[in-house]
Structure formats: structure tokens, C-alpha cells
Scaffold this motif. Structure first.
Motif, short mmCIF file in Angstrom:
data_model
loop_
_atom_site.label_atom_id
_atom_site.label_comp_id
_atom_site.label_asym_id
_atom_site.label_seq_id
_atom_site.Cartn_x
_atom_site.Cartn_y
_atom_site.Cartn_z
N CYS A 111 5.48 -3.81 -0.01
CA CYS A 111 4.85 -2.89 0.94
C CYS A 111 3.38 -3.23 1.16
O CYS A 111 2.87 -3.16 2.28
CB CYS A 111 5.01 -1.45 0.45
SG CYS A 111 6.71 -0.84 0.51
N GLU A 120 1.27 -1.56 9.22
CA GLU A 120 1.27 -0.15 8.84
C GLU A 120 1.24 0.79 10.04
O GLU A 120 2.00 1.77 10.09
CB GLU A 120 0.09 0.16 7.91
CG GLU A 120 0.13 1.57 7.35
CD GLU A 120 -0.83 1.76 6.19
OE1 GLU A 120 -0.59 2.68 5.40
OE2 GLU A 120 -1.79 0.98 6.08
N LEU A 131 3.47 3.48 5.11
CA LEU A 131 4.12 2.29 4.54
C LEU A 131 4.00 2.36 3.02
O LEU A 131 2.96 2.06 2.45
CB LEU A 131 3.45 1.04 5.11
CG LEU A 131 4.09 -0.32 4.83
CD1 LEU A 131 5.59 -0.29 5.01
CD2 LEU A 131 3.46 -1.36 5.73
N ASP A 132 5.10 2.75 2.37
CA ASP A 132 5.03 3.04 0.94
C ASP A 132 6.41 2.82 0.32
O ASP A 132 7.44 3.07 0.97
CB ASP A 132 4.59 4.50 0.73
CG ASP A 132 4.19 4.78 -0.71
OD1 ASP A 132 2.99 4.64 -1.02
OD2 ASP A 132 5.07 5.14 -1.51
N PRO A 133 6.47 2.37 -0.94
CA PRO A 133 7.76 2.18 -1.62
C PRO A 133 8.54 3.46 -1.84
O PRO A 133 9.72 3.42 -2.21
CB PRO A 133 7.37 1.52 -2.94
CG PRO A 133 5.93 1.79 -3.12
CD PRO A 133 5.34 1.88 -1.76
N SER A 138 12.44 -0.37 1.90
CA SER A 138 12.14 -1.47 0.98
C SER A 138 13.08 -1.47 -0.22
O SER A 138 13.32 -2.51 -0.84
CB SER A 138 10.68 -1.41 0.52
OG SER A 138 10.42 -0.22 -0.22
N SER A 189 12.35 5.04 6.80
CA SER A 189 11.45 4.10 7.50
C SER A 189 12.23 3.16 8.41
O SER A 189 11.67 2.16 8.88
CB SER A 189 10.61 3.26 6.52
OG SER A 189 9.69 4.06 5.82
#
Length: 496
Positions: A111, A120, A131-133, A138, A189
Motif C-alpha cells: 500500500c 492514493e 489507501l490502507d491495508p 490488497s 477498495s
């Protein structure tokens, strides 16, 4: 007469199965826990078979209470931990790997690489998410790249992917239905908020093939029918599905624009209904789909913000400082003093969430004097829980451009009357606590009941939704400004 709803509330540490009658009363509820797996620091997994086993155990146990016969169940509603991702075999139904839980941080480096490559803003514009795990996309990529035999199964068309709701529907329907609802899809996402369809650019960015993903459906519609489920007859329709926080918003009857709820748990989750158009936040909040009632209905959207530490701050007083023996004792201790006495506790024990998004922040305890007592620290803790939420809710108001309606509250800490009064005072809004506190279960049941016509409209649900207590504002505007200014100064120190 088939007039009961069976709810499956599949959470991070356990699964609750409940029965609700047509009057909106939860008549029985059973919870079964299952193990968490921590293979490496920052990694969190579940065994999908243990999730499914806990659900089956709950179904058996709730029916043993003899509230109704299995044949009296008109529909099934599902609510679930949202971003947790898993893969299974379409042919056998067997999991292909452990599920990666929403808390897991194993995809952080990937990420961060996407951020450094400048993706992002596009991710946020298309999906409403940072935008994050935390989110599913992801995790799916990691599973596809790290599951034994996946290439062979992919070539054979046997790989199915989904969040927990999809997996449960697959199992309940005997493998006939591979489907998710819009609220869960909006947490991956991978779904475009404007079209409520899988977004080709996001699929390419995260390297997730569309053919392994479920069909996206409304939250209140027929998503499948039971087939081969022990203890249940075949043919029961699954007609309500929503992620846990969206289900709580629906369960709180937050059907109008500006309606908001706050769930007081380990952290706090706040969602505000923003109507039928997605509202991009300028204040560090997430945009998400709340629900869609039918194919012909427009989706309803929400802004979401969360504080990482809420009830966990009280657990720290109990387990870390050891100033209380039981969590509920914090209310009595805080009542020993008239106010916080100048003490400020910013509970950034795992960083700060919305609207600050400062993962590097650490907790601070300031304003101590020779006159400071344990009661002041307890009171400062309750104040902090409320003030964090007030920051999020004011950010929501700024994004929405209008004042919030009374805030509806639920979760374990919502039983603390002093905390609820503090929350009303620092926010300057009335709080409403419902009679049915199992709001995620209620939301799943309401959606399922609408899907089979047990209730004809949200208005009927609003009519059966009942208030247990209300907390009116007792602090004047001047005192509120002074309290906020003291908190803001403590936040500044924490964010340095």
C-alpha cells in the motif's frame, strides 16, 4: 406461521445467532467464539472452517431454545466483520488459505508503494476509501500470490473470493450463490461508488481478477436460499446482508440524511447517513455505502469515522494502571470528582484515527498536580472518549454542510450514563439510547424482514424502534468552548 427472522452476526472474535419476531423483539441470542491466529507480528488470521462451525453451532443452539420451529423462520439476515478477505474452492467449498482479518497489516509495504507511485487520490475518488491495508483489495492480492496451487485452480475456474458475508451465503446456499451486498463491496477498495460495480482500474491496480469476485446485490433482496444446512429446511431465503457498522446504522433506524449513530466498543465507530449521493470528505473521513433496499432503489451513502481507542482506554485503566478492578467501575470512580480537574488524557495508545490519521501519535496524560486523584484520571478518560467522537461528528457536519440530528448510541460503553451525559454535553446534541442494544443484529433482521415483506417500509421499522433513554445537553455553550479548547491544546501536544 413463518414470522421470525434468523440473524447471523459474524464478528471478529465470535459469531452470534439470534431470532427476532415480527414485533422487532430479539427473542433469543447465542454467541460462540473462535480462535484468532497471529502467525507474525501485525498479522491476524481466521480459519474459515471455524467461522462456519461457530455459525452452525449457533444455529443449533438458538433453535434448541424452542422460541420457534425452524419452519417458522421467514428469512435469514447476515451482518459481518467487513474487510476480512478469503478464498475458497468453488467445487468443494473448502477454504484455500486462512482468512486475512481486517486488522492485519501484512500488506502495508504494498500500500505504501501505491501511495509513493501517486495512486492514493484516485483510489479515494473512485472508492471513497483511503489507501490502507485495512481494506480487502490488497488482502485478496496477497492471497492470490501466496496460496499453494492457486494457478492450477485459477485455470480451472475454481477460485472464489469474497468477504465473510459472501462465504457464509455460499455455505448456506450449498454453493449456489456467490454474492455480496453493496455495503460490504464498498469496503474492498474495488467497488466504484458511483456505479456500485467492480471498478476495472482498481481491479488492475490491485491485480484482482473480476471472475473470482461475487456478484454485487442490494442489501435487502433475495441473495440465496438455504440448501443442505444442518437444522434448517431448504429454501429459506437470505434477504438481508450488510457490514456490521452499516447494519448498526440501519438497526438504529437512521433512515434520514443527517441521522448518525455511534457504536462504543473497543474503539468507536461513527456513521452518518448522507443521502443518495456519495459525499467525498474534506475532513479525513471515509465515504461508504450504507445500504441499498432493492434493485430499483438508489443506494444510501454514509460518512464514517472511527477512534481507535474508546472502551480500550478503560481497559488500560483496569489492566495497565490498575486503578479499577472492573471496567464498569470507571463510572463510579469518575463521579467522585466534579470534573476533569485540568487533567487531559489523549488515548492515542495505537495512534489517532479520524479525522487526524496520525498512526505515529502516542498517548499523553497532562495537567497533573498535587491535587490530582484517580477520579480525575477516570473522568479525563471518559471525557476523552466523548471528545474524540465530537471531533469526528463535527467533521461530518462540516462535510455535510448541516447540523447533525440527535446522536443514537449503542455498544457496551453506551450503558455508562455518565459517559453518555458527557458525550451530549461536549457535542451539544441530544443522545438517544435504544431499547434493542443488539443494533447490528437488529439491522440484519430489519433488512431481511423488508426483503420478504415482513415489514413493508422503513417507516414501519421506525414505528417499532423504541427509545430506552435520552440524554439532553446540560452544558452551556461557553463551558463547551472552554472544554474544547483544553482538549485541543492537549491534542496539539500529542501531535507534535
Amino acid at each position: 406461521m413463518a414470522d421470525f427472522i434468523l440473524a447471523i452476526d459474524q464478528g471478529t472474535t465470535g459469531s452470534t445467532v439470534a431470532l427476532m419476531d415480527s414485533a422487532g423483539k430479539v427473542r433469543a441470542s447465542v454467541n460462540n467464539e473462535f480462535p484468532q491466529i497471529y502467525p507474525k507480528p501485525g498479522w491476524v488470521e481466521h480459519r474459515p472452517a471455524e467461522i462456519w462451525g461457530s455459525v452452525l453451532k449457533g444455529i443449533r443452539a438458538v433453535l434448541r431454545k424452542r422460541i420457534c420451529k425452524a419452519s417458522d423462520i421467514a428469512a435469514i439476515g447476515i451482518t459481518n466483520q467487513r474487510e476480512t478477505a478469503l478464498l475458497w474452492d468453488r467445487e468443494t467449498g473448502d477454504p484455500l488459505n486462512n482468512a486475512i482479518v481486517w486488522q492485519c497489516r501484512r500488506t502495508t509495504d504494498f500500500c505504501e508503494k501505491l501511495k509513493s507511485d501517486g495512486h492514493e487520490l484516485d483510489v479515494r475518488h473512485r472508492t471513497g476509501l483511503v489507501l490502507d491495508p485495512y481494506f480487502s483489495a490488497s488482502k485478496f492480492r496477497w492471497l492470490l500470490n501466496n496460496t499453494s496451487g492457486i494457478s492450477r485452480l485459477r485455470r480451472a475456474g475454481r477460485v472464489a473470493a469474497g468477504t465473510v458475508d459472501s462465504y457464509l451465503i455460499w455455505q448456506l446456499s450449498g454453493g449456489e450463490s456467490h454474492v455480496t451486498d453493496v455495503s460490504n463491496a464498498s469496503r474492498t477498495s474495488l467497488m466504484n461508488l458511483k456505479t456500485c460495480a467492480w471498478d476495472r482500474k482498481m481491479l488492475d491496480l490491485f491485480q484482482v481478477p473480476v471472475d473470482i469476485l461475487p456478484r454485487i446485490a442490494p442489501s435487502s433482496a433475495e441473495l440465496g436460499r438455504t440448501q443442505g444446512v444442518p437444522g434448517l429446511p431448504d429454501g429459506i431465503p437470505i434477504t438481508g446482508v450488510a457490514g456490521d457498522q452499516q447494519a448498526a446504522l440501519f438497526g438504529q433506524a437512521c433512515f434520514a440524511t443527517g441521522d448518525a449513530k455511534c457504536t462504543f466498543g473497543t474503539g468507536s465507530f461513527i456513521l452518518m447517513n448522507t443521502g443518495t449521493e456519495p459525499l467525498q470528505s474534506d475532513s479525513g473521513l471515509l465515504t461508504t455505502v450504507a445500504w441499498q433496499l432493492g434493485e430499483k432503489d438508489k443506494p444510501v451513502f454514509a460518512l464514517e469515522g472511527g477512534a481507535f481507542i474508546c472502551g480500550a482506554a478503560v481497559q488500560w485503566l483496569r489492566d495497565g494502571l490498575k486503578i479499577i478492578k472492573q471496567a464498569h467501575a470507571v463510572e463510579a470512580l469518575a463521579r467522585e470528582v466534579p470534573d476533569h480537574g485540568g487533567v487531559e488524557f489523549v488515548p492515542a495508545l495505537t495512534g489517532l484515527g479520524a479525522p487526524h490519521w496520525a498512526p505515529e501519535a502516542r498517548g499523553t496524560l497532562t495537567g497533573l498536580t498535587r491535587g490530582t486523584e484517580w477520579g480525575h484520571i477516570a473522568r479525563a478518560t471518559l471525557d476523552a472518549m466523548a471528545l474524540q467522537n465530537a471531533d469526528i461528528l463535527r467533521a461530518m457536519e462540516a462535510d455535510l454542510g448541516k447540523r447533525m440530528k440527535p446522536l443514537r448510541v449503542d455498544g457496551g460503553a453506551a450503558a455508562n450514563d455518565l459517559l453518555m451525559q458527557i458525550q451530549a454535553d461536549v457535542l451539544g446534541r441530544k443522545l438517544i439510547r435504544p431499547q434493542v442494544i443488539e443494533t447490528t443484529v437488529a439491522g440484519a433482521c430489519y433488512l431481511a424482514g423488508l426483503g420478504v415483506g415482513l415489514w413493508q417500509s422503513p417507516k414501519e421499522i421506525r414505528d417499532i424502534w423504541q427509545v430506552e433513554n435520552e440524554f439532553s445537553v446540560t452544558m452551556n455553550a461557553s463551558a463547551r468552548r472552554r472544554r474544547q479548547a483544553s482538549w485541543d491544546k492537549a491534542l496539539e501536544r500529542t501531535l507534535l
